[in-house]
Design a protein around this motif. Structure first.
Motif, PDB file in Angstrom:
ATOM      1  N   ARG A 294       0.829  -1.200   0.000  1.00  0.00           N
ATOM      2  CA  ARG A 294       0.000   0.000   0.000  1.00  0.00           C
ATOM      3  C   ARG A 294       0.865   1.252   0.000  1.00  0.00           C
ATOM      4  NH1 ARG A 294      -4.279  -2.265   4.456  1.00  0.00           N
ATOM      5  NH2 ARG A 294      -5.504  -3.533   3.024  1.00  0.00           N
TER       6      ARG A 294
ATOM      7  N   THR B 200      -0.867   5.034  -1.154  1.00  0.00           N
ATOM      8  CA  THR B 200      -1.844   6.078  -0.839  1.00  0.00           C
ATOM      9  C   THR B 200      -3.238   5.551  -1.135  1.00  0.00           C
ATOM     10  OG1 THR B 200      -1.844   7.061  -3.051  1.00  0.00           O
ATOM     11  CG2 THR B 200      -0.141   7.814  -1.515  1.00  0.00           C
ATOM     12  N   ASP B 201      -4.213   6.443  -1.051  1.00  0.00           N
ATOM     13  CA  ASP B 201      -5.590   6.042  -1.318  1.00  0.00           C
ATOM     14  C   ASP B 201      -5.820   5.681  -2.772  1.00  0.00           C
ATOM     15  OD1 ASP B 201      -6.942   8.407   1.056  1.00  0.00           O
ATOM     16  OD2 ASP B 201      -6.510   6.274   1.294  1.00  0.00           O
ATOM     17  N   THR B 202      -4.921   6.093  -3.668  1.00  0.00           N
ATOM     18  CA  THR B 202      -5.117   5.827  -5.099  1.00  0.00           C
ATOM     19  C   THR B 202      -3.881   5.220  -5.748  1.00  0.00           C
ATOM     20  OG1 THR B 202      -4.434   8.078  -5.649  1.00  0.00           O
ATOM     21  CG2 THR B 202      -6.804   7.685  -5.357  1.00  0.00           C
ATOM     22  N   SER B 203      -2.940   4.732  -4.978  1.00  0.00           N
ATOM     23  CA  SER B 203      -1.721   4.181  -5.571  1.00  0.00           C
ATOM     24  C   SER B 203      -1.229   2.994  -4.763  1.00  0.00           C
ATOM     25  CB  SER B 203      -0.620   5.244  -5.658  1.00  0.00           C
ATOM     26  OG  SER B 203      -0.222   5.645  -4.370  1.00  0.00           O
TER      27      SER B 203
ATOM     28  N   ASN C 116      -9.971   3.727  -4.967  1.00  0.00           N
ATOM     29  CA  ASN C 116      -9.884   3.445  -3.536  1.00  0.00           C
ATOM     30  C   ASN C 116     -10.913   2.394  -3.129  1.00  0.00           C
ATOM     31  OD1 ASN C 116      -9.194   3.621  -0.860  1.00  0.00           O
ATOM     32  ND2 ASN C 116     -10.420   5.443  -0.463  1.00  0.00           N
ATOM     33  N   GLY C 117     -10.452   1.416  -2.357  1.00  0.00           N
ATOM     34  CA  GLY C 117     -11.330   0.367  -1.869  1.00  0.00           C
ATOM     35  C   GLY C 117     -11.411  -0.847  -2.759  1.00  0.00           C
TER      36      GLY C 117
ATOM     37  N   GLU D  66      -5.911  -4.511  -1.521  1.00  0.00           N
ATOM     38  CA  GLU D  66      -6.938  -3.480  -1.523  1.00  0.00           C
ATOM     39  C   GLU D  66      -6.274  -2.118  -1.486  1.00  0.00           C
ATOM     40  OE1 GLU D  66      -9.737  -3.921   1.591  1.00  0.00           O
ATOM     41  OE2 GLU D  66     -11.011  -2.252   0.949  1.00  0.00           O
ATOM     42  N   VAL D  67      -6.758  -1.227  -2.332  1.00  0.00           N
ATOM     43  CA  VAL D  67      -6.152   0.092  -2.435  1.00  0.00           C
ATOM     44  C   VAL D  67      -6.596   0.924  -1.234  1.00  0.00           C
ATOM     45  CG1 VAL D  67      -5.913   2.154  -3.841  1.00  0.00           C
ATOM     46  CG2 VAL D  67      -6.130  -0.078  -4.929  1.00  0.00           C
ATOM     47  N   GLN D  68      -5.664   1.089  -0.297  1.00  0.00           N
ATOM     48  CA  GLN D  68      -5.870   1.914   0.880  1.00  0.00           C
ATOM     49  C   GLN D  68      -4.556   2.587   1.216  1.00  0.00           C
ATOM     50  OE1 GLN D  68      -8.605   2.613   2.403  1.00  0.00           O
ATOM     51  NE2 GLN D  68     -10.061   1.044   1.697  1.00  0.00           N
ATOM     52  N   ALA D  69      -4.644   3.683   1.940  1.00  0.00           N
ATOM     53  CA  ALA D  69      -3.423   4.354   2.366  1.00  0.00           C
ATOM     54  C   ALA D  69      -2.672   3.476   3.344  1.00  0.00           C
ATOM     55  CB  ALA D  69      -3.746   5.710   2.997  1.00  0.00           C
TER      56      ALA D  69
ATOM     57  N   GLY E  74      -4.107   6.153   6.392  1.00  0.00           N
ATOM     58  CA  GLY E  74      -5.452   5.667   6.168  1.00  0.00           C
ATOM     59  C   GLY E  74      -5.962   4.983   7.399  1.00  0.00           C
TER      60      GLY E  74
END
Length: 1617
Positions: free
Chosen positions: A711, A713-716, A765-766, A792-795, A800
């Protein structure tokens, strides 16, 4: 000093006494007797006496005092010093009790190397020694003055014998100084007998001297043999440079060495000069080293600086002459480094603008980025912009930051693809036409002197929409490699998107610079991402592009490559170093005409440099023997094992020493060879290459492994992987992502990334994603790797809500084993889960008979170290272990079970393996390796460590040791790594028993300096406080700065205070002393290895401690020119108090504020300046600003002398004149030209400071041009329009602005090249104005025409028919009528069908207009001008001869759509039917001409004219009626066109394109015989629907006659009895 030379008393005295008592006949014998105790044991020769002479020469340059000889020895010197002829080497004066000095050596054999060095021309009397009067009559010493200065060596020798003497002298001189016995000085004269008795030798001395004589003899023999080899012909040769010294460009503080090889006889002496001044080695000890080894001469310059920038000359000289060779040295400095010492060095060669850049203590500036650009997504073809607002504090007016943009760590320069802008507050970068090549990590760097700040963001560029659904993406990064005269290799990168179908290959297109016509280079697609393009035209420039193809279609073309010229590399380098005229897109290469033809020799070094399934690339070197003209090459091939050689390029030889061979059978082995050729012939072939198999030498890489997403960030998500095994020439990797369960994959990058780590942005995200990676090289793309685990894409932790547990540890090993316990070690998990690991848990289980038992916990409380002892084990039991890591998110997955280990007592004497081997501070050429000592030390203490390393993919036998001696410390900085190469390391411990087994190898590490890497910076503030500073912009919320000393945690905080805030950390020394020396390292946790170190040694401590004694300067003294031509000197201090003051000094004299100098000190800003109203010649010199602020002082100087001063003075004077010029009307932009859309020429210039009374006057060639209306100057632009510009308008144009304030003049020369450039542009505009070709039917035929704005003679017009240049005749003409350019085709034939092109050439580029007359145009059927035009199919005969009274019947067939009109002419006059002659036209195609009874009035020329709207045609026949008397009527028989019998004469005739000329008619008349009873005219014709074929020939009468004779059967006349 006598002791240092080892001169024994009495060495010269016996010789002097003998010379006074002997005659010339017994001289040699008595000298031998005198010298026997000291030097010689046989009769001396001149060669024996030479060492003594050389000694005197040698010592006079070394002794600071004088060497004295007894008066009795003076008689020997004039004889001894001159071995060949009498000389005045010694000029004794007043031979008596007074000492005499040695004078100048005039013998050529004893010359000094530097002829400019002069000694006293005469022997001078030495000063009288201080002695009492009663000693005046005693013998005094002979004084030999010792001259200090240049090193004196033996001179140039003229003969072989003298060379031998010189060598012998050297050996004897060497032995003389080595033995401790030799020439000495004596103050009391003794008798000969007393000296002989005193100097008796021992046996030991005699044996030693005998050995020396043998050695001397052998040295002479070796020297003679060596010189014989050097000069076999025994002739004198002038000096010649075999190898000349080469120029060098180096970095500052490096060493450089010039080499040269000199030939000649006698051996030349070489002298080195710097800027024509001899280099004195003794004057600069350690700076210069001059060597001569067997003819190889060298000059080495140590620790080069800017003073060493000069031209160096090597001068070789002997008796035959002198020759010199030159070389230059350029010393560069790394960017940002300014050595202030050069400002005081006497010259000032730096740019004046350097003074405005803050150097020195620039870390005081703070640079912040606001309104920053984030991760950006775009598409090919779009315009993208990145921007950032920069805030710099403090804001100093004169300090301008340097704005730099980087892509993937490479500096970006402005181009047509990239534009950069800086407003003073905001920096922006614009991609005008985004391509996939533009994808990457963009970094904005703001530089203030030596300090800078960076901000980075990634830019993604996706493929543009394909024109064909399912077509692949466009290739990228097209480059031209190995360009030569007619050959270049084009390389590219494969696209990430294949459109759903595998890519079948690639097409390569080329385009000549200056044109828009693209030509495909390969007929079939190639899969290999490199392709050799041949057949280029030497001297022309080309650009290339690549297209990918799959089953669906062809992709869009890639971005075009940079232009490359088809030139020899040597010519290209010469053009770069000596640029000539502005670039025109074409380079014209000329060659000198050879003086005499020489058949070239065979090429050398032939080898296969690349082999694929499609082609083989050969490379070779030109032959040495090739004459003065250029050479070309023929390439031959044969199947390996045979001698059946076949020439590959049979038609045209190649010019480049490279060639690509195509059309080879895949899998077969071939050999190749090359021949040279020129005008003299074809040379012998080169040696054949080894057998080469036609196959790809570079394999497609295997898929990468161990895909690990973590993991971010919220989008990477961060994706890591391992490099595929046996990978070669990797270009990079493509990463794809897919939402779990969707089955749809999307590329994460469109430009291959290097390294094994990538951040995939733009995720949802998610959502849960899986990832896969494929490797890329020139051979193609690998298979996809295995899919990664879903994530799963989360920070990450801290950013996060969800936390991630660490991945499993790995590489479990046993560090020590005893009877009931074992110590384990393991490696840290690959993924820490976004936070630091808090501890580890160990499990173990028994393995009995290969069957594992149940897992048991070894520890309940987490352990922080990566080594743990498990106790209470069973002896000789086999165990397996697993380890799990824990962090704030929890305990991660346990590792895989280790291999089985047996619990038993270790009894080996050597130590166990070290553990916890890690690396830090990874850079492109170094890293620091850390480890911990073994748990098991063996039977004796650890004595040290050995470090081994190898490349990751290398085999086990390639391990090599880094250190030869064992290290005592547990860290080592390993330098000398190769950038981009992956390495692994291991450590071995040693004790008295030996070296133990190695540790586990480290994880692979690539030697690279990652973008954004920063180093520890040391700083000293105004109070003398010393601190170490480190910054990090990659920190996570849980990251920490960890400082260490010598890579051990700092436990004593009494000497160091550490303060960390945000992304910065500072370690402040309380009192820097000897206890603080060492290596300080800072590591940032929870990052990708961010770390740096700084070493403080004794020298560095002393430097840091002394820094606070001076006032820190933000900038050194600089100079600039103000607007009015005033000169401003200024500097700026970092900080000044209110008590600070400054003194201004010019040429060591203080100057004060007054009329000439205006001085100012601003304590608030630290700015110190002085302004001079005008710079005059007397102001040349050195300017110094001296600052004092309390106890702190500093000064800065600026040297303005020579060219630097002249340049500054001229610039100030120019600026002064410019200011005065701008007070009145003046030109802002000088006079120039432009071509309007109407193809007219407009001269224009931009003016300023205009008022109503200002006048403007135009001139051409000094004659005023009358302008109809005055210019109002509202827009500030003055123009002059020239309509229909042509050659008459060439000349010099001038425009003058004037009013009561003054005047200004601007001139434009439109002559020669300038006029040609303008006419080229005019012609280009005229050519662009040409209308499309149109067709007009005329009475004569067809006219093609186009209109232009207007026509000029410089516009060249050409016509092409079916790609063949038209040759103009009377039938086919071209011309220009007004603005119409036309082509007239008279009497068109079917062969005139086809494609017509009008080519307009403007001097640089061709412009084409095309029309198709083949009938393929769907709008206008131009073919009807040929198929439906009126024609005569069944032709009439040329001549008909008939008797008077006979019946004449002529018939033929005509064709045309619409039906043509038919008319007849007789003798060019209209002719209609009457009672005698009946004319018929039936069924729209049959035409007949009948005369029932001919008479002589019917003779003449008859013409059949057929005409419709598509054209007109005429067919002629000449009728001759003769009178025959006395003949009876005979039966009449005619044959019609169809072959049926008739009762009248029918004479069919083939059609005729033009009328017959009068000479032809008269010739026909002469050929007619007078008695002809019957005329039979026949012709073989084809079907009436078939179009007759007419060959394309010149429209001349002879050609028409030839066509008549060769078409069918011509009309014939025969006599009937």
């Amino acid at each position: 000093m006598l002791k240092d030379l080892q001169l024994m008393p009495g060495a010269l005295q016996p010789i002097a006494m003998l010379l006074q008592q002997t005659s010339a006949s017994s001289l040699q014998q008595r000298i031998a007797m005198a010298l026997q105790p000291t030097i010689l044991s046989q009769l001396p020769t001149a060669m024996d006496l030479q060492p003594m002479i050389m000694l005197l020469h040698k010592v006079r340059g070394l002794l600071p005092t004088v060497l004295t000889l007894k008066p009795s020895a003076r008689a020997l010197l004039p004889i001894v010093m001159d071995l060949n002829q009498s000389t005045s080497w010694l000029q004794p004066t007043a031979w008596g009790q007074r000492p005499t000095v040695l004078g100048k050596v005039k013998n050529s054999n004893l010359m000094i190397e530097d002829q400019s060095y002069k000694m006293s021309p005469k022997a001078k009397r030495a000063k009288q020694n201080l002695a009492s009067e009663d000693k005046e009559n005693e013998a005094m010493d002979y004084s030999v003055p010792i001259f200090t200065g240049r090193y004196v060596i033996s001179g140039i020798t003229d003969t072989e014998e003298e060379r031998i003497k010189e060598s012998a002298a050297y050996v004897a001189r060497r032995n003389l100084f080595a033995t401790g016995e030799g020439v000495s000085v004596s103050k009391v004269a003794k008798s000969v007998s007393e000296e002989e008795h005193h100097e008796k030798k021992s046996r030991k001395v005699a044996v030693r001297e005998s050995a020396e004589r043998v050695a001397l003899k052998k040295t002479l023999e070796d020297t003679q043999a060596f010189h014989k080899k050097l000069n076999q012909d025994k002739l004198l040769h002038p000096p010649e440079f075999v190898i000349k010294p080469r120029s060098h460009t180096i970095w500052e503080k490096q060493n450089v060495k010039f080499h040269c090889t000199v030939a000649g006889w006698p051996a030349p002496r070489v002298t080195w000069y710097k800027n024509n001044v001899p280099i004195d080695v003794q004057a600069h000890p350690g700076k210069y080293t001059i060597e001569n080894r067997y003819g190889l001469h060298s000059l080495e310059i140590s620790t080069c600086d800017f003073d060493d920038i000069a031209q160096y000359r090597a001068s070789a000289m002997n008796v035959k002459g002198e020759i010199s060779a030159y070389a230059s040295l350029v010393v560069k400095r790394y960017k940002g480094e300014i050595d202030t010492s050069y400002l005081h060095a006497g010259t000032f060669s730096m740019p004046l603008s350097l003074g405005v850049t803050p150097h020195g203590f620039a870390s005081r500036f703070e640079i912040k980025f606001i309104d920053k650009f984030e991760v950006t997504f775009g598409r090919e073809g779009e315009t993208m912009s990145l921007g950032c607002t920069v805030v710099i504090s403090p804001d100093i007016k004169r300090f301008k930051p340097v704005i730099e943009w980087y892509r993937n760590g490479v500096l970006i320069t402005p181009s047509k693809w990239v534009q950069m802008h800086w407003t003073g507050e905001r920096a922006s970068l614009t991609l005008t036409h985004a391509n996939k090549e533009d994808e990457g990590l963009y970094t904005l760097r703001v530089v203030m002197g030596e300090y800078y700040e960076e901000y980075s963001g990634y830019v993604f560029v996706r493929d543009a929409d394909a024109e064909i659904p399912g077509a692949p993406g466009a290739p990228l990064d097209v480059q031209c490699l190995d360009a030569n005269k007619d050959y270049v290799i084009v390389s590219w990168k494969q696209p990430a998107v294949d459109g759903g179908n595998p890519i079948l290959g690639y097409f390569i297109d080329r385009c000549e610079v200056g044109t828009t016509h693209w030509t495909q280079c390969n007929e079939t697609p190639v899969k290999f991402a490199r392709f050799p393009v041949t057949g280029l035209i030497e001297g022309r420039s080309y650009i290339f592009r690549v297209r990918a193809v799959n089953r669906a279609g062809v992709s869009l073309p890639s971005r075009v490559s940079e232009a490359v010229a088809a030139l020899d590399p040597a010519d290209r380098a010469r053009l770069r170093s000596h640029p000539s005229a502005p670039w025109t897109g074409q380079i014209i290469v000329t060659e000198e005409e050879p003086a005499e033809g020489v058949i070239p020799g065979p090429p050398t070094d032939l080898q296969v440099i690349e082999a694929t399934k499609n082609y083989v690339v050969l490379s070779w070197k030109p032959p040495g023997q090739r004459g003065h003209e250029g050479i070309m090459y023929f390439v031959e091939k044969c199947i390996a094992g045979t001698e059946d050689w076949q020439r590959v390029n049979t038609e045209i030889p190649v010019k480049s020493p490279r060639f690509a061979v195509f059309d080879l059978s895949e899998g077969k082995s071939y050999c190749f060879r090359v021949r040279c050729c020129n005008s003299a012939g074809i040379g012998e072939p080169s040696e054949a290459t080894e057998a080469t198999v036609v196959d790809d030498k570079l394999d497609i890489p295997k898929p990468p492994g161990r895909i690990m997403p973590t993991r971010n960030t919220d989008t990477s998500v961060v994706v890591t992987w391992t490099e595929p095994p046996d990978a070669k020439e990797l270009v990079g990797y493509y990463i794809e992502s897919s939402v779990v369960g969707s089955g749809h994959w999307e590329p994460c990058n469109n430009n291959p990334v290097k390294g094994t780590r990538f951040i995939c942005h733009g995720l949802i995200n998610g959502e849960k994603y899986i990832f896969r990676v494929r490797a890329v090289n020139a051979a193609g793309l690998s298979e996809f790797s295995q899919d990664s685990e879903p994530i799963e894409v989360q920070a990450a932790i801290g950013g996060g809500l969800l936390h991630a547990a660490p991945s499993p540890p790995y590489d479990i090993t046993v560090l020590e084993s005893v009877r009931d316990s074992m110590v384990l070690g393991w490696k840290q998990p690959k993924a820490t889960g976004g936070t630091e690991i808090t501890g580890y848990y160990v499990n173990y289980r028994e393995v009995i008979g290969g069957v594992p038992g149940k897992w048991r916990e070894a520890n309940i409380k987490a352990i922080s170290e990566r080594a743990y002892r498990i106790e209470n084990l069973k002896e000789n039991m086999v165990y397996q272990f697993q380890v799990a890591a824990a962090n704030l998110a929890g305990v991660g997955t346990p590792s895989l079970p280790s291999k089985p280990f047996k619990c038993e007592e270790w009894t080996i004497a050597v130590p166990g393996p070290p553990h916890d081997v890690t690396y830090t501070e990874v850079r492109k050429d170094s890293l620091v390796l850390l480890w911990k000592e073994p748990v098991y030390t063996g039977r004796s203490p650890i004595a040290g460590y050995y470090i081994d390393m190898k490349e990751t993919e290398a085999k086990e036998e390639h391990w090599r040791s880094v250190n030869e001696k064992p290290l005592q410390k547990k860290f080592l900085k390993i330098a000398g790594l190769t950038e981009g190469v992956s390495y692994v390391f291991r450590v071995r411990a040693t004790n008295q028993a030996g070296v133990g087994r190695p540790s586990d190898i480290t994880d692979p590490v690539v030697a690279e300096t990652r973008p954004g890497t920063k180093e520890v910076v040391v700083n000293v503030d105004d109070d003398g406080v010393i601190s170490l500073n480190f910054e990090c912009d990659q920190m996570s919320p849980n990251s920490k700065f960890v400082w260490s000393k010598n890579y051990e945690p700092i436990e004593d905080d009494s000497r160091l205070d550490i303060d960390s805030k945000g992304g910065k950390s500072k370690a402040v020394f309380k009192n820097l002393g000897e206890d603080d020396l060492g290596i300080y390292s800072c590591v940032v946790t929870d990052t990708d290895g961010v770390s740096s170190g700084y070493t403080i040694d004794e020298e560095g401590r002393h430097t840091l401690s002394s820094k606070h004694a001076s006032i820190p300067l933000a900038s050194e003294l600089a100079v600039e020119i103000l607007e009015k031509g005033e000169v401003r000197f200024w500097l700026q201090a970092e900080k000044l108090s209110g008590n600070a003051k400054a003194n201004f000094v010019f040429n060591d004299k203080e100057i004060f504020n007054g009329e000439k100098y205006k001085m100012k000190v601003d304590q608030r800003t630290g700015l110190v300046e002085m302004i001079m109203d005008k710079l005059e010649d007397k102001d040349e010199g050195t300017y110094t600003f001296q600052l004092q602020d309390g106890k702190a002082t500093n000064q800065s100087s600026l040297v303005l002398i020579g060219d630097v001063f002249k340049k500054l003075r001229d610039e100030a004077e120019f600026q002064r004149k410019e200011w005065h010029r701008k007070q009145g009307p003046h030109f802002v932009d000088q006079l120039g030209w432009e071509v309007t859309d109407d193809c007219n020429v407009m001269l224009k210039c931009k003016v300023a400071n205009i008022k109503k009374e200002t006048h403007i006057v135009w001139y051409k060639d000094d004659r005023e041009i009358m302008v109809d209306e005055e210019h109002d100057f509202k827009d500030g632009v003055c123009t002059l329009l020239i309509s229909e510009f042509s050659k008459k308008d060439t000349g010099i144009y001038e425009v003058i602005l004037k009013d009561d304030r003054g005047k200004d003049v601007s001139e434009l020369k439109l002559t020669d090249t300038a006029f040609a450039d303008l006419m080229n542009e005019v012609c280009r505009r005229i050519a662009l104005s040409a209308t499309d070709l149109k067709i007009q039917s005329t009475a004569e035929g067809i006219r093609l025409y186009s209109f232009v704005t207007y026509y000029v003679e410089d516009l060249r017009v050409g016509w092409v028919h079916n790609d063949t240049q038209i040759r103009f005749t009377d039938r086919v003409k071209t011309g220009v009528t007004g603005e119409q350019i036309w082509l007239q085709i008279n009497e068109p034939t079917p062969q005139d069908k086809g494609k017509y092109t009008m080519e307009l050439f403007d001097g640089k580029t061709g412009h084409k207009k095309t029309v198709d007359l083949s009938g393929q145009d769907t709008k206008v059927n131009y073919a009807r001008f040929f198929s439906d035009r009126a024609r005569v199919l069944g032709g009439l005969p040329d001549v008909v001869t008939i008797q008077e009274g006979k019946a004449l019947n002529l018939s033929c067939t005509v064709w045309g759509d619409p039906t043509p009109e038919v008319s007849w002419l007789k003798n060019e006059k209209s002719f209609v039917s009457d009672a005698n002659c009946i004319l018929k036209f039936e069924a729209g195609k049959n035409v007949s001409f009948t005369i029932s009874a001919v008479s002589t009035h019917d003779s003449g020329k008859y013409s059949l004219v057929v005409k419709n709207k598509y054209g007109t045609e005429t067919s002629d026949v000449t009728v001759i009626v003769i009178t025959v008397s006395g003949q009876t009527d005979t039966a009449k028989h005619t044959v019609s066109i169809s072959g049926q019998s008739q009762n009248n004469i029918t004479v069919p005739k083939k059609k005729k394109a033009t009328t017959m000329s009068k000479p032809q008619q008269e010739k026909e008349k002469k050929d007619i015989k007078p008695h002809v009873d019957e005329v039979i005219a026949t012709e073989e014709t084809s079907d009436s629907k078939e179009i007759p074929r007419v060959e394309k020939e010149k429209n001349t009468e002879n050609n028409q006659q030839t066509a008549k004779k060769t078409h069918g059967k011509a009309a014939a006349a025969r006599t009937v009895p």
